[in-house]
Design a protein around this motif. Structure first.
Motif, PDB file in Angstrom:
ATOM      1  N   ALA A 195      26.802 -20.760  20.718  1.00 24.21           N
ATOM      2  CA  ALA A 195      26.265 -21.952  21.378  1.00 24.21           C
ATOM      3  C   ALA A 195      27.070 -23.188  20.986  1.00 24.21           C
ATOM      4  O   ALA A 195      27.356 -24.043  21.827  1.00 24.21           O
ATOM      5  N   VAL A 196      27.470 -23.275  19.723  1.00 18.16           N
ATOM      6  CA  VAL A 196      28.295 -24.399  19.278  1.00 18.16           C
ATOM      7  C   VAL A 196      29.685 -24.307  19.896  1.00 18.16           C
ATOM      8  O   VAL A 196      30.262 -25.313  20.308  1.00 18.16           O
ATOM      9  N   ALA A 197      30.214 -23.095  19.987  1.00 21.05           N
ATOM     10  CA  ALA A 197      31.552 -22.915  20.558  1.00 21.05           C
ATOM     11  C   ALA A 197      31.579 -23.320  22.034  1.00 21.05           C
ATOM     12  O   ALA A 197      32.571 -23.867  22.514  1.00 21.05           O
ATOM     13  N   VAL A 198      30.488 -23.085  22.745  1.00 16.35           N
ATOM     14  CA  VAL A 198      30.418 -23.473  24.150  1.00 16.35           C
ATOM     15  C   VAL A 198      30.437 -24.998  24.272  1.00 16.35           C
ATOM     16  O   VAL A 198      31.014 -25.549  25.200  1.00 16.35           O
ATOM     17  N   GLU A 199      29.846 -25.685  23.336  1.00 21.88           N
ATOM     18  CA  GLU A 199      29.761 -27.148  23.357  1.00 21.88           C
ATOM     19  C   GLU A 199      30.879 -27.803  22.550  1.00 21.88           C
ATOM     20  O   GLU A 199      30.714 -28.889  22.012  1.00 21.88           O
ATOM     21  N   TRP A 200      32.056 -27.179  22.465  1.00 20.95           N
ATOM     22  CA  TRP A 200      33.132 -27.725  21.646  1.00 20.95           C
ATOM     23  C   TRP A 200      33.557 -29.131  22.066  1.00 20.95           C
ATOM     24  O   TRP A 200      33.856 -29.947  21.187  1.00 20.95           O
ATOM     25  N   PRO A 201      33.580 -29.508  23.351  1.00 17.35           N
ATOM     26  CA  PRO A 201      33.987 -30.885  23.666  1.00 17.35           C
ATOM     27  C   PRO A 201      33.046 -31.921  23.046  1.00 17.35           C
ATOM     28  O   PRO A 201      33.489 -32.892  22.433  1.00 17.35           O
ATOM     29  N   PHE A 202      31.753 -31.692  23.188  1.00 18.35           N
ATOM     30  CA  PHE A 202      30.787 -32.615  22.607  1.00 18.35           C
ATOM     31  C   PHE A 202      30.863 -32.596  21.086  1.00 18.35           C
ATOM     32  O   PHE A 202      30.780 -33.645  20.442  1.00 18.35           O
ATOM     33  N   PRO A 249      32.331 -29.551  35.095  1.00 18.93           N
ATOM     34  CA  PRO A 249      31.002 -29.883  34.562  1.00 18.93           C
ATOM     35  C   PRO A 249      30.410 -28.770  33.687  1.00 18.93           C
ATOM     36  O   PRO A 249      29.744 -29.047  32.700  1.00 18.93           O
ATOM     37  N   ALA A 250      30.676 -27.524  34.041  1.00 20.98           N
ATOM     38  CA  ALA A 250      30.156 -26.419  33.226  1.00 20.98           C
ATOM     39  C   ALA A 250      30.836 -26.377  31.863  1.00 20.98           C
ATOM     40  O   ALA A 250      30.206 -26.094  30.852  1.00 20.98           O
ATOM     41  N   ARG A 251      32.129 -26.649  31.823  1.00 18.93           N
ATOM     42  CA  ARG A 251      32.875 -26.631  30.554  1.00 18.93           C
ATOM     43  C   ARG A 251      32.651 -27.895  29.735  1.00 18.93           C
ATOM     44  O   ARG A 251      32.795 -27.878  28.523  1.00 18.93           O
ATOM     45  N   ALA A 252      32.328 -29.007  30.382  1.00 20.35           N
ATOM     46  CA  ALA A 252      32.138 -30.267  29.666  1.00 20.35           C
ATOM     47  C   ALA A 252      30.853 -30.248  28.844  1.00 20.35           C
ATOM     48  O   ALA A 252      30.730 -30.977  27.871  1.00 20.35           O
ATOM     49  N   GLY A 253      29.921 -29.425  29.225  1.00 23.37           N
ATOM     50  CA  GLY A 253      28.687 -29.269  28.450  1.00 23.37           C
ATOM     51  C   GLY A 253      27.903 -30.566  28.351  1.00 23.37           C
ATOM     52  O   GLY A 253      27.601 -31.210  29.353  1.00 23.37           O
ATOM     53  N   LEU A 254      27.577 -30.979  27.135  1.00 22.09           N
ATOM     54  CA  LEU A 254      26.751 -32.154  26.909  1.00 22.09           C
ATOM     55  C   LEU A 254      27.465 -33.466  27.206  1.00 22.09           C
ATOM     56  O   LEU A 254      26.828 -34.518  27.230  1.00 22.09           O
ATOM     57  N   LEU A 255      28.778 -33.429  27.430  1.00 24.83           N
ATOM     58  CA  LEU A 255      29.483 -34.641  27.848  1.00 24.83           C
ATOM     59  C   LEU A 255      29.144 -34.994  29.298  1.00 24.83           C
ATOM     60  O   LEU A 255      29.308 -36.130  29.708  1.00 24.83           O
ATOM     61  N   ALA A 256      28.682 -34.022  30.051  1.00 24.80           N
ATOM     62  CA  ALA A 256      28.329 -34.244  31.456  1.00 24.80           C
ATOM     63  C   ALA A 256      26.886 -34.727  31.535  1.00 24.80           C
ATOM     64  O   ALA A 256      25.946 -33.946  31.456  1.00 24.80           O
ATOM     65  N   VAL A 257      26.725 -36.042  31.659  1.00 28.14           N
ATOM     66  CA  VAL A 257      25.390 -36.626  31.720  1.00 28.14           C
ATOM     67  C   VAL A 257      25.060 -37.019  33.155  1.00 28.14           C
ATOM     68  O   VAL A 257      23.999 -36.713  33.666  1.00 28.14           O
ATOM     69  N   ARG A 258      26.000 -37.676  33.786  1.00 30.15           N
ATOM     70  CA  ARG A 258      25.821 -38.109  35.174  1.00 30.15           C
ATOM     71  C   ARG A 258      26.962 -37.549  35.995  1.00 30.15           C
ATOM     72  O   ARG A 258      27.579 -36.575  35.618  1.00 30.15           O
ATOM     73  N   LEU A 312      38.628 -40.094  23.968  1.00 29.37           N
ATOM     74  CA  LEU A 312      38.802 -38.642  24.022  1.00 29.37           C
ATOM     75  C   LEU A 312      37.697 -38.003  24.862  1.00 29.37           C
ATOM     76  O   LEU A 312      37.949 -37.115  25.679  1.00 29.37           O
ATOM     77  N   GLY A 313      36.461 -38.455  24.674  1.00 31.23           N
ATOM     78  CA  GLY A 313      35.352 -37.953  25.477  1.00 31.23           C
ATOM     79  C   GLY A 313      35.548 -38.222  26.951  1.00 31.23           C
ATOM     80  O   GLY A 313      35.247 -37.378  27.796  1.00 31.23           O
ATOM     81  N   SER A 314      36.087 -39.390  27.259  1.00 31.00           N
ATOM     82  CA  SER A 314      36.358 -39.730  28.647  1.00 31.00           C
ATOM     83  C   SER A 314      37.407 -38.799  29.247  1.00 31.00           C
ATOM     84  O   SER A 314      37.251 -38.308  30.366  1.00 31.00           O
ATOM     85  N   VAL A 315      38.472 -38.548  28.500  1.00 30.37           N
ATOM     86  CA  VAL A 315      39.531 -37.653  28.983  1.00 30.37           C
ATOM     87  C   VAL A 315      39.001 -36.231  29.144  1.00 30.37           C
ATOM     88  O   VAL A 315      39.261 -35.576  30.159  1.00 30.37           O
ATOM     89  N   LEU A 316      38.238 -35.758  28.160  1.00 31.16           N
ATOM     90  CA  LEU A 316      37.690 -34.402  28.255  1.00 31.16           C
ATOM     91  C   LEU A 316      36.737 -34.273  29.442  1.00 31.16           C
ATOM     92  O   LEU A 316      36.745 -33.267  30.145  1.00 31.16           O
TER      93      LEU A 316
END
Length: 102
Positions: free
Chosen positions: A18-25, A67-76, A57-61
């Motif tokens: 679960a943590v590995a899936v959310e690596w960008p965040f 959206p599926a790979r961005a995980g929790l970075l995808a808010v809107r 970095l969050g903006s670039v990622l």
């Protein structure tokens, strides 16, 4: 064979996945946490630069990843997320450049 935590909770392997899936965040959050710690030790300029870097970095990622790979970075929507984080990162970077540290 799956390793189970000592408290009888969820398997450790599942938690690590679960943590590995959310690596960008995780990367952005860890960088921001380190930046806040640096600021708390009195290095305002260095901490603000690192915090601005985390947001940029969050903006670039968010821009590069789906959206599926961005995980929790995808808010809107992607555009809103990218512009918001980039703008906040740029403003923090300007603040760091103009910060008067003694």
């Amino acid at each position: 064979m799956e390793v189970v935590s000592h408290r009888g909770g969820a398997p450790i392997g599942r938690a690590l996945r679960a943590v590995a899936v959310e690596w960008p965040f995780s990367v952005v959050f860890a960088t921001a946490t380190i930046a806040v710690i640096i600021v708390s030790f009195g290095a305002l300029k260095h901490g603000l630069v690192l915090l601005a870097s985390a947001l940029l970095l969050g903006s670039v990622l968010r821009f590069v990843l789906s959206p599926a790979r961005a995980g929790l970075l995808a808010v809107r929507r992607r555009g809103v997320d990218v512009v918001t984080m980039a703008l906040l990162g740029a403003l923090l970077l300007l603040l760091a450049l103009f910060a008067d540290t003694v």
